[in-house]
Design a protein around this motif. Sequence first.
Motif, mmCIF file in Angstrom:
data_model
loop_
_atom_site.group_PDB
_atom_site.id
_atom_site.type_symbol
_atom_site.label_atom_id
_atom_site.label_comp_id
_atom_site.label_asym_id
_atom_site.label_seq_id
_atom_site.Cartn_x
_atom_site.Cartn_y
_atom_site.Cartn_z
ATOM 1 N N LEU A 137 31.102 -4.681 -9.067
ATOM 2 C CA LEU A 137 29.803 -4.691 -8.184
ATOM 3 C C LEU A 137 30.250 -4.915 -6.800
ATOM 4 N N GLY A 138 31.469 -5.599 -6.468
ATOM 5 C CA GLY A 138 31.719 -5.897 -5.180
ATOM 6 C C GLY A 138 31.983 -7.345 -5.030
ATOM 7 N N ALA A 139 32.033 -8.037 -4.011
ATOM 8 C CA ALA A 139 32.156 -9.325 -3.753
ATOM 9 C C ALA A 139 30.816 -10.362 -3.542
ATOM 10 N N GLY A 140 30.583 -11.133 -4.376
ATOM 11 C CA GLY A 140 29.355 -11.648 -4.355
ATOM 12 C C GLY A 140 29.203 -13.153 -4.256
ATOM 13 N N THR A 185 35.437 -10.115 -7.178
ATOM 14 C CA THR A 185 35.384 -9.055 -7.971
ATOM 15 C C THR A 185 34.171 -9.386 -9.109
ATOM 16 N N VAL A 186 32.906 -9.063 -8.928
ATOM 17 C CA VAL A 186 31.897 -9.336 -9.844
ATOM 18 C C VAL A 186 31.868 -8.130 -10.753
ATOM 19 N N GLY A 187 32.135 -8.430 -11.971
ATOM 20 C CA GLY A 187 32.341 -7.549 -13.279
ATOM 21 C C GLY A 187 32.248 -7.910 -14.433
ATOM 22 N N LEU A 210 26.020 -9.813 -1.370
ATOM 23 C CA LEU A 210 26.623 -8.688 -2.253
ATOM 24 C C LEU A 210 27.448 -7.974 -1.127
ATOM 25 N N ALA A 211 28.593 -8.041 -1.125
ATOM 26 C CA ALA A 211 29.434 -7.135 -0.367
ATOM 27 C C ALA A 211 30.020 -5.881 -0.912
#
Length: 489
Positions: free
Chosen positions: A70-73, A34-36, A115-116
Amino acid sequence: GVLRVTFDPRIMIWNDEFTDAGRRRLGYGLTGDTVGGRYIPVIARLEQNVRTASQNVLAASGIPNFVASLGAGLLSVHQERRTYPVTAELGVTPRLAVSVMVPFIRVATRRALQLASRGANLGLNPRYTGAAAESTYKAFFTQFDSTLARLQQNIAAGQYGCAGGARCPARDSLALWQTVDSALKTAVYGVAQVNAPFLPVDSSTGGRGIDTTVARIQRDLANGFGVSGFGATFLLPHDTVNATTLTQTIYDSVLGFGYNYLPFRSSFHWGIGDVELGAKYRLVTSDHYAVALKGLVRLPTTSPHDSADDLLGVPVANREFDLEAQLTQELSAGPLWLNVAVRAGAPRRSTRVRRVAPNDAFLVPAAATATLDWTPGDYVGVDVAPLVRLARTFSAGCTVGYWTKARDHYAFQSATDSAALATRLGAPTSPSVLEPGTSERRLRLGVAATYRGPVVEGGFSIEQTVSGAARVPGVTVYRLVMRLVQKLF
């Protein structure tokens, strides 16, 4: 009358760093499931604004908070620093020598981002698409503000049973809706009209919460308080952010972050580092024990260009004016050859361009950039190298290096700079937020071998940083020493 010319190339490579919280990758800010908002302040602020604008709706649906992602990075970063110092040392007397060192430096950074969309709920701010989105938001907030203004006028006129100091549900609703209005404006336009790259996508819990909240406010204004005229829809993105659109926000200096260099490609820079002038005096010289004291001045001769616009870039040099003292000792006992070096330095005050934000903030808007007074922390280093003479000219052994540095200090150059930064960011911000994490403590272990002939001397060592505190790169250092000794007179 002896001249020693030394070529001492060093290669330092690393892709992670030691911190007070443990060892982490250099690309920590864009790495994770969780890119946040943990490392990106603008996402943390957006997260709070969305919660404010839809908290009642989220709570009613069983979702206590909105978590922006932003998703999984996975941001892979490999950094390298190659230093090619050339030192000339001349013996003035049998005990006194003077020297000058000029370092040629090459720094490189290789970066790659994956970035997924798994778990992503943020999209690009529709304002990136141009005038159509701008006019849509303008119409929305014009209607929202005008209806709230009419409701406030009605309350002031004593409608809805709000005369005097009696408790008034209309007044409570107005206060809540003004908070929602402010949160949505900050989400769309950012603080001080800058840095608002993302919004929740319309299909996310945050997006649905905003839509539901806006629809409820419109209904209550019209049906509950008789104030009509607010029917606009709040515009939200449809698609989540991908690597391409994320790169767009990193370049953009108005809505995004304003970094100038390619953020996810390889880059390198050449330059001349800080030149050093030194004088060394041999205090003790004997067959088995020697002590030398050296004073060194490090001059800020690096190119004057200083920028905070290179994301994850490695500076060619710190551009410091340093005063350093060194004490070296050698002890020989049979085949054992023990080398001990102690050095301590006191850097002088200088200036540095920085983006004023907490030290572990990963993406910081260009609006936070300021030229600050910078006082680097004093430092002390101890290096120990016990070697064994395996032949008359060849020795090998291990190395241990310990280094510690006090915290740096930052300050505004003037009150005008402080006020200008507060205006750009929308709130006063102290440069002291940069100071945590600037102290250093590290331990390196390695192996070394040396050769000493009548004219040519040389050595090779490999060292690895095994522990550290604050923010210390997990560096591997490869060092080669080649020295030519020539008697001049």
